[in-house]
Scaffold this motif. Structure first.
Motif, PDB file in Angstrom:
ATOM      1  N   THR A 260       8.091 -26.513  64.431  1.00 43.88           N
ATOM      2  CA  THR A 260       6.966 -26.131  63.568  1.00 43.88           C
ATOM      3  C   THR A 260       7.481 -25.697  62.202  1.00 43.88           C
ATOM      4  N   GLY A 261       8.756 -25.326  62.140  1.00 43.88           N
ATOM      5  CA  GLY A 261       9.391 -24.973  60.873  1.00 43.88           C
ATOM      6  C   GLY A 261       9.266 -23.524  60.462  1.00 43.88           C
ATOM      7  N   GLU A 262       8.500 -22.740  61.192  1.00 43.74           N
ATOM      8  CA  GLU A 262       8.291 -21.345  60.789  1.00 43.74           C
ATOM      9  C   GLU A 262       8.648 -20.364  61.899  1.00 43.74           C
ATOM     10  N   VAL A 263       9.579 -20.766  62.767  1.00 48.72           N
ATOM     11  CA  VAL A 263       9.947 -19.955  63.918  1.00 48.72           C
ATOM     12  C   VAL A 263      11.436 -19.629  63.853  1.00 48.72           C
TER      13      VAL A 263
ATOM     14  N   VAL B 262       7.317 -15.883  70.810  1.00 45.99           N
ATOM     15  CA  VAL B 262       7.707 -16.638  69.623  1.00 45.99           C
ATOM     16  C   VAL B 262       7.736 -15.678  68.437  1.00 45.99           C
ATOM     17  N   THR B 263       8.857 -15.702  67.711  1.00 40.13           N
ATOM     18  CA  THR B 263       9.006 -14.859  66.527  1.00 40.13           C
ATOM     19  C   THR B 263       8.908 -15.728  65.286  1.00 40.13           C
ATOM     20  N   ALA B 264       7.969 -15.367  64.426  1.00 41.42           N
ATOM     21  CA  ALA B 264       7.732 -16.120  63.188  1.00 41.42           C
ATOM     22  C   ALA B 264       8.766 -15.744  62.137  1.00 41.42           C
TER      23      ALA B 264
ATOM     24  N   GLN C 134      -0.536 -24.050  66.083  1.00 35.49           N
ATOM     25  CA  GLN C 134       0.531 -25.038  66.281  1.00 35.49           C
ATOM     26  C   GLN C 134       1.314 -24.733  67.557  1.00 35.49           C
ATOM     27  N   VAL C 135       1.654 -23.460  67.766  1.00 33.36           N
ATOM     28  CA  VAL C 135       2.407 -23.064  68.952  1.00 33.36           C
ATOM     29  C   VAL C 135       1.562 -23.280  70.204  1.00 33.36           C
TER      30      VAL C 135
END
Length: 193
Positions: free
Chosen positions: A48-51, A63-65, A77-78
């Motif tokens: 997703t590119g933001e994790v 999940v950590t952003a 998205q997740v």
């Protein structure tokens, strides 16, 4: 299928509950996309590119952003990645060939090697971690890993939602340290490893 989400004490981390087993035993922490290559699910979440972290617990995925990421855009998205994975019943880990699925062992880097003379103390520490600490920490979307005991100091590492959480130091020093010192008098301090 419905995936529930819960907040965690770490504002950068959300806990996703698919309503079914994620890890049949143990936990697995993926601290970067390279580590996630062994799991198609973890890799898809990182894609997703933001994790910056993915953690698998018994019945949840934390999940950590990344700093500055917007959960209102990232969360759907997740959830979509998780739905695709669980609805298709895809394997959690990549196949290692004809022998089936390989669940790679996470390397546990011990800070200090346990002295066999302390086996009773270490056994008591493990018992308390397994029965009292890990279930509570899992409720917050994380885990705690034993990394050694020496000269009264217990070394522990936080994973998942607990890694980098603003309250993790308080959890270690006031919660876990107090519990261990109460039940195991030989423990004088708990340190993050």
């Amino acid at each position: 299928m419905f995936i529930e989400t819960e907040t965690t004490p770490n504002p950068a981390t959300l806990k996703f509950l698919p309503g079914q087993e994620v890890m049949p035993s143990g936990t697995r922490d993926f601290a970067n996309p390279e580590a996630a290559e062994v799991s198609p699910l973890a890799q898809a979440i990182f894609d997703t590119g933001e994790v910056v972290n993915v953690f698998f617990g018994g019945d949840f995925v934390s999940v950590t952003a990344a700093p500055g990421a917007d959960w209102s855009a990232l969360k759907p998205q997740v959830v979509s990645v998780l739905l695709d994975h669980f609805v298709s019943a895809a394997p959690l880990f990549a196949s290692s060939g004809a022998n089936g699925i390989s669940v790679p062992e996470e390397s546990i880097d011990m800070v200090v090697e346990d002295d066999p003379a302390n086996a009773d103390i270490v056994g008591q520490i493990h018992e308390l971690l397994e029965t009292r600490v890990r279930p509570a920490v899992a409720g917050d979307g994380g885990d705690i890993v034993y990394r050694g005991y020496k000269d009264g100091v217990v070394y522990l590492a936080m994973q998942g939602a607990c890694a980098g959480c603003p309250s993790s130091t308080a959890t270690l020093k006031h919660g876990i340290e107090g519990l261990l010192k109460h039940y195991v008098p030989e423990v004088v301090e708990v340190r993050a490893a």
